[in-house]
Design an enzyme around this catalytic site. Structure first.
Site, PDB file in Angstrom:
ATOM      1  N   LYS A  27      32.684  78.207  60.728  1.00 47.87           N
ATOM      2  CA  LYS A  27      33.820  78.528  61.187  1.00 47.87           C
ATOM      3  C   LYS A  27      34.155  77.749  62.550  1.00 47.87           C
ATOM      4  O   LYS A  27      35.282  77.297  62.657  1.00 47.87           O
ATOM      5  CB  LYS A  27      33.574  79.930  61.507  1.00 47.87           C
ATOM      6  CG  LYS A  27      34.790  80.525  62.488  1.00 47.87           C
ATOM      7  CD  LYS A  27      34.439  82.132  63.086  1.00 47.87           C
ATOM      8  CE  LYS A  27      33.504  82.046  64.438  1.00 47.87           C
ATOM      9  NZ  LYS A  27      34.098  81.732  65.444  1.00 47.87           N
ATOM     10  N   ASN A  28      33.207  77.318  63.280  1.00 46.80           N
ATOM     11  CA  ASN A  28      33.347  76.621  64.375  1.00 46.80           C
ATOM     12  C   ASN A  28      33.580  75.270  64.281  1.00 46.80           C
ATOM     13  O   ASN A  28      34.064  74.582  65.103  1.00 46.80           O
ATOM     14  CB  ASN A  28      32.157  76.864  65.291  1.00 46.80           C
ATOM     15  CG  ASN A  28      32.060  78.415  66.076  1.00 46.80           C
ATOM     16  OD1 ASN A  28      33.239  79.094  65.838  1.00 46.80           O
ATOM     17  ND2 ASN A  28      31.030  78.534  66.760  1.00 46.80           N
ATOM     18  N   CYS A 120      38.543  88.327  77.235  1.00 44.36           N
ATOM     19  CA  CYS A 120      37.587  88.374  75.915  1.00 44.36           C
ATOM     20  C   CYS A 120      36.486  89.030  76.179  1.00 44.36           C
ATOM     21  O   CYS A 120      35.689  89.224  77.410  1.00 44.36           O
ATOM     22  CB  CYS A 120      37.315  86.812  75.688  1.00 44.36           C
ATOM     23  SG  CYS A 120      35.817  86.923  74.668  1.00 44.36           S
ATOM     24  N   ARG A 125      35.556  83.745  80.164  1.00 42.51           N
ATOM     25  CA  ARG A 125      35.907  82.490  79.422  1.00 42.51           C
ATOM     26  C   ARG A 125      37.211  81.880  79.625  1.00 42.51           C
ATOM     27  O   ARG A 125      38.161  81.908  78.864  1.00 42.51           O
ATOM     28  CB  ARG A 125      35.991  82.886  77.955  1.00 42.51           C
ATOM     29  CG  ARG A 125      34.629  83.489  77.421  1.00 42.51           C
ATOM     30  CD  ARG A 125      34.461  83.917  76.025  1.00 42.51           C
ATOM     31  NE  ARG A 125      34.273  82.713  75.182  1.00 42.51           N
ATOM     32  CZ  ARG A 125      34.133  82.526  73.754  1.00 42.51           C
ATOM     33  NH1 ARG A 125      34.286  83.878  73.096  1.00 42.51           N
ATOM     34  NH2 ARG A 125      33.667  81.708  73.238  1.00 42.51           N
ATOM     35  N   ASP A 309      25.266  81.879  69.845  1.00 44.91           N
ATOM     36  CA  ASP A 309      25.857  82.766  68.560  1.00 44.91           C
ATOM     37  C   ASP A 309      24.509  83.329  67.569  1.00 44.91           C
ATOM     38  O   ASP A 309      24.989  83.752  67.023  1.00 44.91           O
ATOM     39  CB  ASP A 309      26.693  81.490  67.727  1.00 44.91           C
ATOM     40  CG  ASP A 309      28.030  81.446  68.527  1.00 44.91           C
ATOM     41  OD1 ASP A 309      28.269  82.008  69.546  1.00 44.91           O
ATOM     42  OD2 ASP A 309      28.586  80.467  68.015  1.00 44.91           O
ATOM     43  N   ARG A 401      35.729  87.904  60.996  1.00 47.56           N
ATOM     44  CA  ARG A 401      36.200  86.892  61.613  1.00 47.56           C
ATOM     45  C   ARG A 401      35.245  85.677  61.393  1.00 47.56           C
ATOM     46  O   ARG A 401      35.445  84.523  61.636  1.00 47.56           O
ATOM     47  CB  ARG A 401      36.311  87.102  62.776  1.00 47.56           C
ATOM     48  CG  ARG A 401      37.198  88.295  63.484  1.00 47.56           C
ATOM     49  CD  ARG A 401      37.511  88.158  65.035  1.00 47.56           C
ATOM     50  NE  ARG A 401      37.526  86.868  65.397  1.00 47.56           N
ATOM     51  CZ  ARG A 401      37.122  86.568  66.616  1.00 47.56           C
ATOM     52  NH1 ARG A 401      36.343  87.386  67.573  1.00 47.56           N
ATOM     53  NH2 ARG A 401      37.111  85.246  67.181  1.00 47.56           N
TER      54      ARG A 401
HETATM   55  C1  UD1 Z   1      32.269  77.849  71.363  1.00 47.81           C
HETATM   56  C2  UD1 Z   1      32.209  78.534  69.954  1.00 47.81           C
HETATM   57  C3  UD1 Z   1      31.523  79.784  70.402  1.00 47.81           C
HETATM   58  C4  UD1 Z   1      30.206  79.570  70.929  1.00 47.81           C
HETATM   59  C5  UD1 Z   1      30.447  78.751  72.359  1.00 47.81           C
HETATM   60  C6  UD1 Z   1      29.208  78.250  73.091  1.00 47.81           C
HETATM   61  C7  UD1 Z   1      34.131  77.761  68.651  1.00 47.81           C
HETATM   62  C8  UD1 Z   1      35.325  78.164  67.909  1.00 47.81           C
HETATM   63  N1  UD1 Z   1      33.349  78.691  69.374  1.00 47.81           N
HETATM   64  O1  UD1 Z   1      33.003  78.505  71.955  1.00 47.81           O
HETATM   65  O2  UD1 Z   1      31.082  80.388  68.838  1.00 47.81           O
HETATM   66  O3  UD1 Z   1      29.440  80.986  71.677  1.00 47.81           O
HETATM   67  O4  UD1 Z   1      30.954  77.611  71.865  1.00 47.81           O
HETATM   68  O5  UD1 Z   1      28.278  77.525  71.882  1.00 47.81           O
HETATM   69  O6  UD1 Z   1      33.654  76.727  68.343  1.00 47.81           O
HETATM   70  N2  UD1 Z   1      34.092  77.698  79.950  1.00 47.81           N
HETATM   71  C9  UD1 Z   1      34.710  77.589  81.532  1.00 47.81           C
HETATM   72  N3  UD1 Z   1      35.862  77.023  81.455  1.00 47.81           N
HETATM   73  C10 UD1 Z   1      36.303  76.263  80.310  1.00 47.81           C
HETATM   74  C11 UD1 Z   1      35.743  76.252  79.142  1.00 47.81           C
HETATM   75  C12 UD1 Z   1      34.651  77.032  79.113  1.00 47.81           C
HETATM   76  O7  UD1 Z   1      34.327  78.137  82.220  1.00 47.81           O
HETATM   77  O8  UD1 Z   1      37.427  75.700  80.439  1.00 47.81           O
HETATM   78  C13 UD1 Z   1      32.670  78.518  80.145  1.00 47.81           C
HETATM   79  C14 UD1 Z   1      32.713  79.662  79.222  1.00 47.81           C
HETATM   80  O9  UD1 Z   1      33.131  80.601  79.705  1.00 47.81           O
HETATM   81  C15 UD1 Z   1      31.206  79.559  78.872  1.00 47.81           C
HETATM   82  C16 UD1 Z   1      30.797  78.026  78.794  1.00 47.81           C
HETATM   83  O10 UD1 Z   1      31.942  77.304  79.538  1.00 47.81           O
HETATM   84  O11 UD1 Z   1      30.711  80.405  79.719  1.00 47.81           O
HETATM   85  C17 UD1 Z   1      30.583  77.551  77.518  1.00 47.81           C
HETATM   86  O12 UD1 Z   1      31.914  77.745  76.640  1.00 47.81           O
HETATM   87  P1  UD1 Z   1      32.209  76.800  75.553  1.00 47.81           P
HETATM   88  O13 UD1 Z   1      31.250  75.993  75.136  1.00 47.81           O
HETATM   89  O14 UD1 Z   1      33.635  76.180  75.958  1.00 47.81           O
HETATM   90  O15 UD1 Z   1      32.613  77.753  74.539  1.00 47.81           O
HETATM   91  P2  UD1 Z   1      33.881  77.806  73.417  1.00 47.81           P
HETATM   92  O16 UD1 Z   1      34.169  76.669  73.087  1.00 47.81           O
HETATM   93  O17 UD1 Z   1      34.937  78.886  73.767  1.00 47.81           O
END
Ligand code: UD1
Length: 423
Positions: A27-28, A120, A125, A309, A401
């Site tokens: 999925k990711n 969320c 996030r 995850d 999902r």
């Molecule tokens: C992706 C995965 C999700 C997984 C996560 C961490 C997908 C679709 N989803 O989510 O399943 O749990 O990686 O491995 O690939 N953050 C900020 N600012 C930002 C972006 C992120 O503060 O602009 C923080 C988030 O709140 C979190 C951390 O960074 O605490 C890591 O998040 P991130 O790696 O961005 O996760 P996703 O890409 O949303």
């Protein structure tokens, strides 16, 4: 609330799982790969796309942007041009990964209007890193009425982007945007997840010039356009890890197939330390468990560390371990929503901030429990599979999902699962 949202799963537990189980495309990986369709001057074909609520939602979003897109038998074909630069709230709020259209639209069309994802269940996030990366590449970004309004009428310009901490999604958005910027970009402190490598490989097949994927520094030489390519989505390491723990928790033996074993090295290390048998082949692993396993501590970390995850599933597994384990969640705040539900099944868990302390028990008890997010819901399914009696998990729409054909796949290995449609 619609009836679908009330669907539940009844699990007749206590049966060891045996047999072969096939893992779907990730999925990711599929979600960012689908978003690259917005950048393709030609036809992008993706194969091994998992049939999930989330991939279908991304396909709906791309159709909304104007792409000609079809999905059949795991194959998505899409071609442009995009005609609508708006990603509306009603779609983005259902799936945070919708933010991944920001980079592609901006790079290819010079503008994007994307709703802020909103709250969320697993923490706040924010998307600040995504926005800052677009600004670094020369976009002007305004936030108004809950929307990110980004513009780069003369195109994006390559630059050095240094992330203060690792974000999978922000790395993906920055990489996609930089692929069609003019000049060279460098992304420092990039995520190293296998899904990032998969995305870079697909972009390169479309004509991009990306190196360094899988390391913490990506170098991207921008190209004028991207064109026709076919790409197979990488195996879902999270789905695989979930089945591996299902085998261990039920005291069964499963061969989990169609995987890239080294993507799960950290899980294999931990499983071996618990005493569960792990026998690795070239694209499969055989997991065998016999009786109880030992408690282990884990801390979630960006790849190659223990994946957040798989944290909920491992928490469920540790509820039945011999000894005490400590699980620390360092990626997301508030990702222990499965804990009160596991406690309803008799688990002994206390949470202190970002750490859960689990005192293993020799059995859990069946109870009605409720799913709160994707990985939490599957952790309850695992607990139900390992518990003698009938466990009912409600609100399992979260499962759809992220897990393609879960009941069928587990059912073929002896699990007794029944979906209940509640009105
Ligand atoms: C992706 C995965 C999700 C997984 C996560 C961490 C997908 C679709 N989803 O989510 O399943 O749990 O990686 O491995 O690939 N953050 C900020 N600012 C930002 C972006 C992120 O503060 O602009 C923080 C988030 O709140 C979190 C951390 O960074 O605490 C890591 O998040 P991130 O790696 O961005 O996760 P996703 O890409 O949303």
């Amino acid at each position: 609330m619609g009836s679908l949202e009330m669907d539940g799963l009844e699990i007749e537990g206590g049966i060891p799982l045996h047999g072969d189980i096939y893992v779907s495309g990730a999925k990711n990986a599929a979600l960012p790969l689908l978003a690259t369709g917005l950048m393709c001057d030609g036809t992008l074909t993706l194969t091994h796309v998992p049939d999930l609520a989330d991939t279908r939602l991304m396909i709906e979003l791309l159709a909304h942007h104007g792409l000609d897109i079809g999905f059949q038998d795991g194959r998505v074909s899409m071609s442009g041009p995009a005609t609508n630069m708006d990603a509306p709230y009603d779609l983005v709020s259902k799936m945070r990964a919708s933010i991944l259209v920001l980079g592609p639209l901006l790079a290819r069309y010079g503008e994007a209007r994307v709703s802020l994802p909103g709250g969320c269940a697993i923490g706040t996030r924010p998307v600040d890193l995504h926005i800052r990366a677009m600004q670094k590449l020369g976009a002007t970004v305004e936030l108004a009425d809950g929307y990110i309004q980004a513009r780069a009428p003369k195109g994006l310009t390559g630059n050095k982007i240094v992330f203060p901490f690792v974000s999978v999604g922000a790395t993906e958005n920055a990489m996609m945007a930089a692929a069609c910027a003019s000049g060279t970009s460098q992304i420092v402190n990039a995520a190293r997840e296998p899904e990032i490598i998969d995305l870079a490989d697909c972009l390169n097949a479309m004509g991009a010039r990306i190196t360094g994927q899988g390391t913490d520094t990506l170098t991207i030489e921008g190209v004028a356009s991207l064109s026709t390519a076919t790409h197979r989505v990488v195996a879902d390491r999270v789905e695989a890890g979930t089945f591996i723990m299902a085998a261990a928790m039920t005291g069964g033996s499963l061969t989990v197939r169609d995987i890239i074993p080294h993507h799960l090295d950290v899980l294999f290390d931990v499983m071996r330390q618990t005493g569960v048998g792990i026998d690795i082949g070239d694209n499969f692993v055989t997991v065998s468990a016999n009786g109880r396993y030992q408690a282990q501590n884990v801390e979630t970390q960006p790849y190659p560390g223990f994946p957040t995850d798989l944290q909920a599933q491992f928490t469920a597994m540790m509820c039945l371990a011999e000894g005490v384990s400590q699980i620390s969640e360092t990626i997301f705040e508030n990702r222990f929503m499965h804990v009160p539900e596991l406690v309803r099944m008799g688990a002994d868990i206390s949470v202190d901030g970002r750490t859960a302390i689990i005192r293993g028990k020799d059995a859990l008890l069946p109870a009605p429990v409720m799913a709160t997010d994707l990985r939490a819901s599957v952790s309850l399914v695992l607990a139900g599979l390992a518990t003698t009696g009938t466990t009912s998990v409600s609100r399992i729409y979260h499962l759809d999902r992220g897990y393609a054909g879960l009941e069928t796949k587990l059912g073929a290995c002896g699990a007794r699962l029944r979906r209940i449609h509640q009105s």
